[in-house]
Design an enzyme around this catalytic site. Sequence first.
Site, PDB file in Angstrom:
ATOM      1  N   PHE A  14     -38.156 -17.715  -0.929  1.00 16.26           N
ATOM      2  CA  PHE A  14     -39.343 -16.864  -1.045  1.00 16.26           C
ATOM      3  C   PHE A  14     -40.468 -17.575  -1.800  1.00 16.26           C
ATOM      4  CE2 PHE A  14     -41.292 -13.233  -3.582  1.00 16.26           C
ATOM      5  CZ  PHE A  14     -42.058 -12.743  -2.539  1.00 16.26           C
ATOM      6  N   ASP A  64     -29.005 -31.077   1.395  1.00 18.33           N
ATOM      7  CA  ASP A  64     -28.247 -30.057   0.671  1.00 18.33           C
ATOM      8  C   ASP A  64     -28.093 -30.528  -0.765  1.00 18.33           C
ATOM      9  OD1 ASP A  64     -26.039 -28.538  -0.441  1.00 18.33           O
ATOM     10  OD2 ASP A  64     -25.549 -27.929   1.602  1.00 18.33           O
ATOM     11  N   ALA A  85     -35.416 -25.216  -4.768  1.00 15.65           N
ATOM     12  CA  ALA A  85     -34.095 -24.911  -4.199  1.00 15.65           C
ATOM     13  C   ALA A  85     -33.084 -24.733  -5.315  1.00 15.65           C
ATOM     14  CB  ALA A  85     -33.657 -26.040  -3.269  1.00 15.65           C
ATOM     15  N   LYS A 161     -29.406 -21.584 -14.813  1.00 16.42           N
ATOM     16  CA  LYS A 161     -30.829 -21.932 -14.924  1.00 16.42           C
ATOM     17  C   LYS A 161     -31.122 -22.638 -16.249  1.00 16.42           C
ATOM     18  CE  LYS A 161     -33.025 -20.757 -11.165  1.00 16.42           C
ATOM     19  NZ  LYS A 161     -33.711 -21.806 -10.374  1.00 16.42           N
ATOM     20  N   PRO A 186     -40.720 -18.253 -14.077  1.00 18.25           N
ATOM     21  CA  PRO A 186     -41.237 -16.925 -13.730  1.00 18.25           C
ATOM     22  C   PRO A 186     -40.331 -15.802 -14.233  1.00 18.25           C
ATOM     23  CG  PRO A 186     -40.861 -18.312 -11.773  1.00 18.25           C
ATOM     24  CD  PRO A 186     -40.145 -18.924 -12.919  1.00 18.25           C
TER      25      PRO A 186
END
Length: 345
Positions: A14, A64, A85, A161, A186
Amino acid sequence: MSQELVLVTGGTGFIAQHCILALLSQGYQVRTTVRSLAREAEVRDNLGTGGAQPRARLSFVVADLGSDAGWAEAAGGCRYVIHGASPTPSGTYATEEDWVRPAVDGNLRVLRAARDAGVARVVLTSAFGAVGVGHKPMNRPFNEDDWSDLTGNVAPYQKSKTLSERAAWEFIRNEGRGLELSAVNPTAVLGPALGADYSHSIRIIKAMMDGQPGLPRINSGFVDVRDVADLHLRAMVDPAGNGERFLAIAGESIWFAEVARILRARMGAAASKVATRSLPDWLVRLGAWRDPRMKDIVPILGVNMNATSAKARRLLGWNPRPAEEAIVATAESLVRLKLLAPDPS
């Protein structure tokens, strides 16, 4: 207008697709990675929904994050890389290591390829999850000096993350050999969906509009994906972006109940099923015992998750639209693309 080539990893994502739209609008040539060329048509269709018909200005490479194959080709000749990604393990029984190791290794794989190809700067799409979770209650907004406290109650995604962003900064310090890095973190990303494959945060709005019976007492920052893309491009080219993290939040965080009130006020009949009552915390905790998918929200019940985007505004001149506009744009796109649950009849 620039003719420089930019690699955007994970072209089915997205945020990545909105970054591609922003790059195309500024004249860049774009290359993007996908795990299968079978999804090229879907990506191009989504970009068409966003108003772009890039044709030869957009190219695709199969790569990948779990393999070295394709990354040298993907990065070759690129001036910049926007790395959005992120591997998502599948299956109910994915372990924490299934989340963390692929994320760390994937970041390092992209950074090595970028360095070896002579890329000037990589912009890493990190997350608020690397900043604001696991902490004791804060009496100030989170900022870029904060890192999630992994000794606290941190979900595997947020841990992945945090550790993958830390690994990226360590790579730049020790092995970067002049490669520049900037990170964008974000909060919950809303804004216009381009197709049926959209962000986790948009599912919040979809669930409300589909008639979710009540709202957990959750507080979140929100930001429009178009402004997240704009921040990536600013961090990509501005000298002030080098070596910096940038939190992306529009204004202050708000409670889910306020999101519901905005939908009811702005979306008319389309929001007729939106509930505005908050669920008691004990009921949500009870639900988490029965539905493991709910357990990740238990640690943040009632927690103020406010953050500040003052740094991005000050250093890069970033000026996001209000959260209310992002919420409404999300809802309008779900209606327009017929992605809401149909009314039973």
